[in-house]
Design a protein around this motif. Structure first.
Motif, short mmCIF file in Angstrom:
data_model
loop_
_atom_site.label_atom_id
_atom_site.label_comp_id
_atom_site.label_asym_id
_atom_site.label_seq_id
_atom_site.Cartn_x
_atom_site.Cartn_y
_atom_site.Cartn_z
N LEU A 54 -31.03 -24.39 53.94
CA LEU A 54 -32.00 -23.30 53.80
C LEU A 54 -32.30 -22.65 55.14
O LEU A 54 -32.43 -21.42 55.23
N LEU A 55 -32.40 -23.43 56.18
CA LEU A 55 -32.62 -22.88 57.51
C LEU A 55 -31.48 -21.96 57.90
O LEU A 55 -31.69 -20.86 58.43
N ILE A 56 -30.25 -22.40 57.63
CA ILE A 56 -29.10 -21.56 57.95
C ILE A 56 -29.13 -20.27 57.13
O ILE A 56 -28.80 -19.19 57.64
N ALA A 57 -29.55 -20.35 55.87
CA ALA A 57 -29.64 -19.14 55.04
C ALA A 57 -30.64 -18.15 55.63
O ALA A 57 -30.37 -16.95 55.71
N PHE A 58 -31.80 -18.65 56.07
CA PHE A 58 -32.78 -17.75 56.67
C PHE A 58 -32.30 -17.18 57.99
O PHE A 58 -32.56 -16.02 58.32
N GLU A 59 -31.58 -17.98 58.76
CA GLU A 59 -31.03 -17.47 60.03
C GLU A 59 -30.00 -16.39 59.77
O GLU A 59 -29.95 -15.38 60.48
N MET A 60 -29.17 -16.56 58.75
CA MET A 60 -28.18 -15.54 58.43
C MET A 60 -28.86 -14.27 57.96
O MET A 60 -28.42 -13.16 58.26
N GLU A 61 -29.95 -14.43 57.23
CA GLU A 61 -30.70 -13.26 56.78
C GLU A 61 -31.18 -12.45 57.98
O GLU A 61 -31.01 -11.23 58.03
N MET A 62 -31.74 -13.11 58.96
CA MET A 62 -32.24 -12.40 60.13
C MET A 62 -31.09 -11.80 60.95
O MET A 62 -31.23 -10.73 61.52
#
Length: 115
Positions: free
Chosen positions: A63-71
């Motif tokens: 999930l952290l990686i998903a949010f980082e990719m979003e940003m």
């Protein structure tokens, strides 16, 4: 000719680096265990550095990686938004919708609950 010059510079710098590492070691006695023990920060570790983590941490990491990719995708999108207008808003809306489906799925699976 340029490749030969580059190779000579590379070999000279590698040799100088190895020489700088080797010369001080040649004149020092081997340290005893009390001298090698951690100082001011630590004691001996409780577990080995290669110990495994519990599997419950991996979904949070994803999930952290998903949010980082979003940003990471939103920063260039802010620049393109000025040129493209409404089309860029629709594309980012689709991207965020797909990402939110993943977040809702993770929520239903109980990823956010620490046990």
């Amino acid at each position: 000719m340029e490749l030969l010059t580059l190779l000579i510079i590379l070999l000279l710098s590698l040799g100088a680096g190895l020489l700088v590492q080797w010369l001080p070691m040649r004149h020092q006695p081997i340290a005893t265990y009390p001298q090698r023990a951690p100082f001011l920060g630590g004691g001996t570790p409780d577990s080995h550095a290669w110990s495994r983590y519990h599997v419950r941490y991996y979904p949070m990491t994803l999930l952290l990686i998903a949010f980082e990719m979003e940003m990471m995708f939103m920063y260039p999108w802010a620049v393109v938004f000025v040129e493209k207008g409404v089309m860029a808003v629709m594309e980012m809306g689709m991207f965020l919708a797909i990402l939110s489906v993943g977040i809702v799925y993770a929520w239903r699976e109980g990823v956010f609950k620490w046990q």
